[in-house]
Design a protein around this motif. Structure first.
Motif, short mmCIF file in Angstrom:
data_model
loop_
_atom_site.label_atom_id
_atom_site.label_comp_id
_atom_site.label_asym_id
_atom_site.label_seq_id
_atom_site.Cartn_x
_atom_site.Cartn_y
_atom_site.Cartn_z
N GLU A 162 0.85 -1.21 0.00
CA GLU A 162 0.00 0.00 0.00
C GLU A 162 0.89 1.26 0.00
O GLU A 162 0.62 2.22 -0.74
CB GLU A 162 -0.90 -0.04 1.25
CG GLU A 162 -1.89 1.09 1.39
CD GLU A 162 -3.08 0.97 0.43
OE1 GLU A 162 -3.25 -0.10 -0.20
OE2 GLU A 162 -3.82 1.96 0.29
N LYS A 165 2.23 1.66 -3.44
CA LYS A 165 1.19 2.16 -4.36
C LYS A 165 1.01 3.68 -4.19
O LYS A 165 0.95 4.43 -5.17
CB LYS A 165 -0.14 1.44 -4.10
CG LYS A 165 -1.21 1.80 -5.11
CD LYS A 165 -2.42 0.90 -5.00
CE LYS A 165 -3.41 1.43 -4.00
NZ LYS A 165 -4.60 0.60 -3.88
N ASP A 171 0.88 -0.61 -8.54
CA ASP A 171 -0.10 -1.41 -7.80
C ASP A 171 0.23 -2.89 -7.99
O ASP A 171 -0.14 -3.49 -9.00
CB ASP A 171 -1.52 -1.09 -8.27
CG ASP A 171 -2.57 -1.85 -7.47
OD1 ASP A 171 -2.19 -2.61 -6.55
OD2 ASP A 171 -3.76 -1.68 -7.76
N GLU A 174 -2.77 -5.40 -8.55
CA GLU A 174 -3.68 -5.12 -9.68
C GLU A 174 -4.26 -6.41 -10.29
O GLU A 174 -5.43 -6.45 -10.64
CB GLU A 174 -2.86 -4.40 -10.75
CG GLU A 174 -3.63 -3.41 -11.58
CD GLU A 174 -2.63 -2.58 -12.39
OE1 GLU A 174 -2.92 -1.41 -12.61
OE2 GLU A 174 -1.56 -3.13 -12.78
N SER A 180 -6.23 -8.42 -3.30
CA SER A 180 -6.52 -7.00 -3.14
C SER A 180 -7.62 -6.79 -2.08
O SER A 180 -7.50 -5.93 -1.20
CB SER A 180 -6.95 -6.46 -4.51
OG SER A 180 -7.18 -5.11 -4.42
#
Ligand code: GSH
Length: 221
Positions: A162, A165, A171, A174, A180
């Motif tokens: 996180e 990102k 990410d 993704e 996720s």
């Protein structure tokens, strides 16, 4: 009753955080002592067999290795966070160890100075995440609707993903929708949120800049 627990920590260490999450989840009162891993004190060198954190002091005894510490803490404070089925428990232990490998690959990706090597490590991380996605229950947590030890073990990895990102727009989750959602569920828990010092995102950014790796060239601000 058991001895007072003292956890030896380095603020940025995801392996220490695994132990803290279990301690918090179980509402155990413990002391935490922070050291600078770049300049470890002599007393730490004397008690830590591998020169690594986490170390848990239990009275005069010393435990090391995050998964061992997690299990000890779990065992002295029933009910257990481990699944009761021995096969599920054993599989979870194996995937917890796998998570340690992802953390190491992630660290190499973040700190590598060379663009090609950093990208290679990113591919290793992404490949391992696909393997993990394939064995995830697809429910709120790894095994299902209950928070288990494996969830505590993976939360520090998701917290760092996180940070990455937010800092670089990469990410890593993704292509793994189950992971996720799992990440969002874990990062929303009090025991996870309270398992790190408040300034950790800033410290993580500082670490990225200090390491001066390829990823530091991708910082968005
Ligand atoms: N397998 C160990 C890994 C712990 C680890 O790598 N700790 C790092 C900090 S995040 C460390 O102490 N590094 C110092 C060193 O290896 O010299 C565990 O799960 O506890």
């Amino acid at each position: 009753m058991f001895h007072r627990l003292e956890l030896i920590s380095f603020k940025l260490c995801p392996f220490v955080q695994r132990a803290v999450i279990v301690l918090k989840r179980k509402n155990i009162d413990f002391d935490i002592t922070y050291i600078d891993l770049n300049n470890p004190p002599q007393w730490f060198k004397e008690i830590s067999p591998l020169g690594q954190v986490p170390v848990l002091k239990v009275g005069d005894d010393v435990l090391f290795e995050s998964s061992v510490i997690q299990e000890y803490v779990d065992e002295i404070t029933p009910p257990s966070l481990q699944p009761s089925d021995p096969l599920v428990k054993a599989k979870n232990r194996a995937w917890i160890s796998f998570g340690g490998d992802i953390l190491m690959a992630l660290h190499a990706m973040v700190t590598s100075k060379d663009e090609a090597i950093s990208n290679e490590k990113r591919a290793v991380v992404l490949g391992k995440l696909q393997q993990l996605e394939a064995v995830h229950s697809g429910k709120a947590f790894f095994n299902g609707s209950e928070f288990n030890m494996i969830d505590a073990a993976y939360a520090p990895m998701f917290m760092r993903m996180e940070f990455i990102k937010n800092l670089t727009a990469i990410d890593l989750l993704e292509a793994t929708p189950k992971l996720s959602t799992w990440s969002q569920n874990l990062l929303a828990l009090d025991c996870v949120e309270q398992s790190v010092v408040p300034g950790l995102p800033t410290m993580y950014k500082g670490m990225l800049k200090h390491m001066d790796g390829y990823l530091s060239t991708l910082l968005v601000d």
